[in-house]
Every structure is written in structure tokens, then in C-alpha cells.
Scaffold this motif. Structure first.
Motif, PDB file in Angstrom:
ATOM      1  N   TYR A 117       1.473  -1.225  -0.035  1.00 53.81           N
ATOM      2  CA  TYR A 117       0.397  -0.204   0.353  1.00 53.81           C
ATOM      3  C   TYR A 117       0.629   1.183  -0.272  1.00 53.81           C
ATOM      4  N   SER A 118       2.799   1.376  -0.003  1.00 51.82           N
ATOM      5  CA  SER A 118       2.876   2.155   0.107  1.00 51.82           C
ATOM      6  C   SER A 118       3.665   2.746  -1.069  1.00 51.82           C
ATOM      7  N   ASP A 119       3.369   3.902  -1.803  1.00 50.28           N
ATOM      8  CA  ASP A 119       3.883   4.409  -3.625  1.00 50.28           C
ATOM      9  C   ASP A 119       5.193   4.043  -3.699  1.00 50.28           C
ATOM     10  N   VAL A 120       6.082   3.903  -2.946  1.00 45.97           N
ATOM     11  CA  VAL A 120       7.584   3.505  -2.888  1.00 45.97           C
ATOM     12  C   VAL A 120       7.944   3.062  -1.542  1.00 45.97           C
ATOM     13  N   VAL A 121       9.031   2.308  -1.822  1.00 51.68           N
ATOM     14  CA  VAL A 121       9.070   1.494  -0.691  1.00 51.68           C
ATOM     15  C   VAL A 121      10.677   1.773  -0.741  1.00 51.68           C
ATOM     16  N   VAL A 122      11.110   2.583   0.354  1.00 52.34           N
ATOM     17  CA  VAL A 122      12.881   2.094   0.623  1.00 52.34           C
ATOM     18  C   VAL A 122      13.075   1.055   1.375  1.00 52.34           C
ATOM     19  N   ALA A 123      14.716   0.499   0.605  1.00 48.26           N
ATOM     20  CA  ALA A 123      15.250  -0.200   1.236  1.00 48.26           C
ATOM     21  C   ALA A 123      16.244   0.332   1.645  1.00 48.26           C
ATOM     22  N   ASP A 124      17.412   0.479   2.761  1.00 51.27           N
ATOM     23  CA  ASP A 124      18.804   1.002   3.000  1.00 51.27           C
ATOM     24  C   ASP A 124      19.382   0.587   2.815  1.00 51.27           C
ATOM     25  N   ASN A 125      19.625  -1.253   2.740  1.00 45.58           N
ATOM     26  CA  ASN A 125      20.780  -1.957   2.095  1.00 45.58           C
ATOM     27  C   ASN A 125      20.299  -2.872   0.600  1.00 45.58           C
ATOM     28  N   ILE A 149       8.540  -6.816  -5.609  1.00 50.49           N
ATOM     29  CA  ILE A 149       8.359  -4.741  -6.384  1.00 50.49           C
ATOM     30  C   ILE A 149      10.089  -4.334  -5.583  1.00 50.49           C
ATOM     31  N   ASP A 150       9.936  -3.393  -6.956  1.00 48.88           N
ATOM     32  CA  ASP A 150      11.411  -3.094  -6.952  1.00 48.88           C
ATOM     33  C   ASP A 150      11.793  -1.708  -5.817  1.00 48.88           C
ATOM     34  N   ALA A 151      12.205  -1.755  -5.321  1.00 49.52           N
ATOM     35  CA  ALA A 151      12.540  -0.654  -3.549  1.00 49.52           C
ATOM     36  C   ALA A 151      13.379  -0.091  -4.346  1.00 49.52           C
ATOM     37  N   GLU A 152      13.555   1.536  -3.929  1.00 49.37           N
ATOM     38  CA  GLU A 152      14.708   2.334  -3.938  1.00 49.37           C
ATOM     39  C   GLU A 152      15.662   2.084  -2.586  1.00 49.37           C
ATOM     40  N   ILE A 153      16.913   2.199  -3.249  1.00 46.71           N
ATOM     41  CA  ILE A 153      17.917   1.559  -1.575  1.00 46.71           C
ATOM     42  C   ILE A 153      18.582   3.520  -2.027  1.00 46.71           C
ATOM     43  N   ILE A 154      18.280   3.287  -0.278  1.00 46.39           N
ATOM     44  CA  ILE A 154      18.921   4.450   0.809  1.00 46.39           C
ATOM     45  C   ILE A 154      19.108   4.292   1.124  1.00 46.39           C
ATOM     46  N   ALA A 155      21.177   4.790   1.799  1.00 44.86           N
ATOM     47  CA  ALA A 155      21.063   3.960   2.897  1.00 44.86           C
ATOM     48  C   ALA A 155      21.313   4.930   4.128  1.00 44.86           C
ATOM     49  N   TYR A 156      22.230   5.452   5.222  1.00 45.72           N
ATOM     50  CA  TYR A 156      22.532   6.360   5.555  1.00 45.72           C
ATOM     51  C   TYR A 156      23.582   7.331   5.573  1.00 45.72           C
ATOM     52  N   GLY A 157      23.410   8.734   6.448  1.00 47.99           N
ATOM     53  CA  GLY A 157      24.963   9.404   6.454  1.00 47.99           C
ATOM     54  C   GLY A 157      25.476   9.136   7.188  1.00 47.99           C
ATOM     55  N   GLY A 158      27.152   9.788   7.132  1.00 49.23           N
ATOM     56  CA  GLY A 158      28.003   8.494   8.345  1.00 49.23           C
ATOM     57  C   GLY A 158      28.628  10.198   8.507  1.00 49.23           C
ATOM     58  N   ASP A 159      28.118  11.095   7.981  1.00 47.97           N
ATOM     59  CA  ASP A 159      29.077  12.414   7.522  1.00 47.97           C
ATOM     60  C   ASP A 159      29.507  13.054   9.092  1.00 47.97           C
ATOM     61  N   HIS A 160      28.093  13.060   9.839  1.00 48.78           N
ATOM     62  CA  HIS A 160      27.857  13.776  11.021  1.00 48.78           C
ATOM     63  C   HIS A 160      28.999  13.249  11.952  1.00 48.78           C
ATOM     64  N   ALA A 161      29.267  12.290  12.342  1.00 55.53           N
ATOM     65  CA  ALA A 161      30.132  11.745  13.484  1.00 55.53           C
ATOM     66  C   ALA A 161      31.428  12.192  13.285  1.00 55.53           C
ATOM     67  N   ILE A 162      31.728  12.922  12.341  1.00 51.89           N
ATOM     68  CA  ILE A 162      33.179  13.741  11.345  1.00 51.89           C
ATOM     69  C   ILE A 162      32.982  15.169  12.125  1.00 51.89           C
ATOM     70  N   VAL A 163      33.165  15.795  13.846  1.00 50.02           N
ATOM     71  CA  VAL A 163      33.109  16.951  14.297  1.00 50.02           C
ATOM     72  C   VAL A 163      34.337  18.027  14.269  1.00 50.02           C
ATOM     73  N   GLY A 222      19.333  -6.878  10.042  1.00 54.52           N
ATOM     74  CA  GLY A 222      19.374  -5.467  10.390  1.00 54.52           C
ATOM     75  C   GLY A 222      19.163  -4.342   8.844  1.00 54.52           C
ATOM     76  N   GLY A 223      20.101  -4.816   8.200  1.00 50.36           N
ATOM     77  CA  GLY A 223      20.465  -3.999   7.184  1.00 50.36           C
ATOM     78  C   GLY A 223      21.489  -2.713   7.005  1.00 50.36           C
ATOM     79  N   THR A 224      21.821  -1.869   6.777  1.00 50.95           N
ATOM     80  CA  THR A 224      23.194  -0.831   6.641  1.00 50.95           C
ATOM     81  C   THR A 224      22.505  -0.469   7.924  1.00 50.95           C
ATOM     82  N   ASN A 225      23.539  -0.475   8.822  1.00 52.11           N
ATOM     83  CA  ASN A 225      23.620  -0.207   9.932  1.00 52.11           C
ATOM     84  C   ASN A 225      24.387   1.602  10.567  1.00 52.11           C
ATOM     85  N   PRO A 226      23.458   2.111  10.989  1.00 58.25           N
ATOM     86  CA  PRO A 226      24.223   3.659  10.909  1.00 58.25           C
ATOM     87  C   PRO A 226      25.725   3.456  11.555  1.00 58.25           C
TER      88      PRO A 226
END
Length: 345
Positions: free
Chosen positions: A140-148, A161-175, A266-270
Motif C-alpha cells: 500500500y505504499s507508493d514507494v518502498v525504501v530499503a537501506d541496503n 516490487i523494486d525498492a529504492e535503495i537509500i542508506a544513511y549518512g555517516g559524515d555527521h560523526a566527523i566533528v 538489520g540492513g545498513t547499520n548507522p
């Protein structure tokens, strides 16, 4: 108008989805008209806006048994208020999507998370419910996102179904600026759960002379307390309570020799993509999720003997360089943000 649903809320104070939402928002983007749904039980101070997003509080907990009514209440409120787009993070509330589809044409983009129903911590009844919710979310979603990519492959095989692959950013950890540093200890950081191979990592280091700093919520479960009691007696194992201050974590990450990642689900782990930005070698548990996240360029283990061999004789230079190159190419918040906002009307 965009509604973001399924997290504890912002400012981020909990986990991966909250950090994602925090980084999707921008102080300069007033015109986007975003509402983030937050748990009223998790914030003593209920501010009305954050980074030019409106905050709406639901008087329930976002996790545990209340997560289902929390998400359903949020979804129904967002539709009633006339949202054009909904970003649903997780599948707990997806059981109400067929009902919403009867009277609303709102565009729904759902990140199905890391196949939550497969996690060992759930009993059979909860697993069946989460699997059913996942099925409804995909249908029932228009788009399904997978992080991996491994999760996208599962969605294709299971639901065609074809899922859009969108992971997570990690550059916020470099302070701060990175400096070459190695204080001769290994680092592990995770929630203390069996599926993260906590005992395998601890057992392996107990057979070596290499120092391990292992950061986690040891006192939150019987399993964690048992692991702490058993392994803190080893002089080379430093059991560390959770650290949430990002500058303190930066210093610890920057000074380690290598990072050990035990997640098996769990897919792509932050925490993995954050660590990849530090240009340190990564020894990861051998599963399809971790291979997809690191493009097969980490070093992998499946048992204690293999991890001990890596600890005692690491060939880490190429591994470390590859991790940083992949992180900068795939796991920055600018990239992730652009990918998400292309999905909305």
C-alpha cells in the motif's frame, strides 16, 4: 506538505531513524512545509519547531507495545491535516494503510527498516505481526525504501516490487579534522543483543592480548549484564557504558586501531557507516548486509577462530582506505537527503 512518521522525534535523542530525520531537515528550507511527529512521552520540553519543521506530539511512547497505536495515530492525523506526502519509517503502523487508501490519495514513501520480523529478540506472535505489517507496507505504499541492497533483493524476491535503495549518512560523526592516530586498541560499539554477536567478539578478544573498548548498553538486559560480568575480568577488555556525546565518540573512534562490527541483521547499520568515515580498518561479521554496505571490501569473520586470526595478523591498510572512499562516495547526508526528496510530490 510532508509528514514524517515513525520516530521518537527530533532533536534526535535515540537512534538511526531519528538521526536520519534530523539530517533531512534544514534551517534554510522554510518552503518545504514539513511536520515531524514526536513522542510526547520522550520530551520534557515540547518545542514547537526544529530546523523549520513543525513538531506534533503524540501522547504515547514510540517504542515497545505503544509503537503500533503511536504510528496509527500519527498517520491518521497527518491524513486528516491534508498532508500531500508521508514518509513512514518502519512498518509498525502499516496495518492502517489499507484503510487510509480508501479515502486518501496521499503519497506514502515507506522505509521498511531492517526486516524487523527476523530479529531473534521477538517471539513468534510478534514476528508474524511484523511480517504481516511489512507485507501491507509494501503493498500500500507508493514507494518502498530499503537501506541496503540485500534488503532490496529480498523485497524483489518476496513481493516482486523494486525498492529504492537509500542508506544513511555517516559524515555527521566527523566533528573535527581527522588526525592520524592509533592508540593500540580495537573498538566495538552496538546495542548489546545476541544478534550483534557480542559474545563472539568478547570471546575472541579474551584469547588475544589486543585491548578492546566495547561500548554498549550493558545494564539494559539480562544478556548484557551476564556478558559484562563474565568478560570484564579480562585485563584487555574494557566494558564501556553507552556514550552519546558525539565529540567524545569522535575521539574514541579516531584513536582506535580497527573497528569490529558484529551485526548480523538489520540492513545498513548507522554505526558502521559512521565508522567508515574514519578511514579505519573494519572487521565485519560475514553476512549479506555487511558485504553490501562495505562493497565486499572489509575483512570478514563468521566465528571466533576467524576473528582471532584477524586480530592477531591484520592486513588493514587497503581495507581502511577502501572504507573511507566508499563512505565519502555513498554515505553522506547530502546524498541521502537528495535521494529522499526526489521521491516526494
Amino acid at each position: 506538505m510532508l509528514a514524517i512518521i515513525g520516530t521518537v522525534g527530533v532533536p534526535a535523542c535515540y537512534g538511526g531513524f531519528e538521526t536520519l530525520v534530523d539530517n533531512l531537515l534544514d534551517e534554510s528550507e522554510v518552503e518545504k512545509n514539513i511536520t515531524v511527529y514526536c513522542s510526547g512521552e520522550s520530551y520534557d520540553s515540547k518545542i514547537k519547531s526544529f530546523k523549520n519543521a513543525k513538531l506534533h506530539y503524540i501522547p504515547l511512547n514510540a517504542n515497545g507495545a505503544q509503537s503500533i497505536p503511536y504510528d496509527i495515530w500519527s498517520l491518521c492525523h497527518a491524513v486528516f491535516k491534508g498532508s500531500d506526502n508521508i514518509l513512514l519509517l518502519g512498518v509498525s503502523g502499516a496495518i492502517c494503510l489499507p484503510f487510509i487508501r480508501l479515502f486518501s490519495k496521499v503519497r506514502i514513501v515507506t522505509n521498511i527498516d531492517g526486516l524487523e520480523w527476523k530479529r531473534a529478540k521477538w517471539n513468534g506472535l510478534i514476528k508474524k505481526f511484523l511480517k504481516f505489517s511489512e507485507k501491507l507496507a509494501v503493498r500500500y505504499s507508493d514507494v518502498v525504501v530499503a537501506d541496503n541492497a540485500a534488503i532490496a533483493d529480498y523485497v524483489k524476491q518476496e513481493y516482486r516490487i523494486d525498492a529504492e535503495i537509500i542508506a544513511y549518512g555517516g559524515d555527521h560523526a566527523i566533528v573535527k579534522s581527522l588526525a592520524a592516530s592509533d592508540q593500540d586498541y580495537a573498538l566495538a560499539l552496538c546495542r548489546i543483543e545476541p544478534e550483534n554477536n557480542v559474545e563472539l567478539i568478547l570471546e575472541s578478544f579474551s584469547k588475544t592480548n589486543k585491548t578492546l573498548k566495547f561500548i554498549g548498553n550493558w545494564d539494559n538486559s539480562e544478556f548484557g549484564r551476564a556478558m559484562k560480568a563474565k568478560y570484564q575480568q579480562f585485563e584487555n577488555i574494557d566494558i564501556v557504558d553507552p556514550i552519546y556525546d558525539i565529540e567524545t565518540l569522535f575521539d574514541i573512534r579516531q584513536k582506535c586501531s580497527f573497528y569490529v562490527h558484529g551485526h548480523s541483521a538489520g540492513g545498513t547499520n548507522p554505526s558502521l557507516v559512521e565508522m567508515m568515515h574514519f578511514g579505519k580498518a573494519i572487521f565485519a561479521f560475514d553476512c549479506n548486509y555487511n558485504r553490501a554496505s562495505t562493497e565486499n571490501s572489509a575483512q570478514f569473520f563468521v566465528n571466533s577462530a576467524e576473528l582471532v586470526a584477524l586480530i592477531n595478523a591484520p592486513s588493514a591498510v587497503e581495507n581502511a582506505a577502501n572504507m573511507k572512499e566508499i563512505a565519502e562516495r555513498r554515505y553522506t547526508w547530502k546524498i541521502v537527503k537528495d535521494q529522499y526528496f526526489r521521491l516526494f510530490k
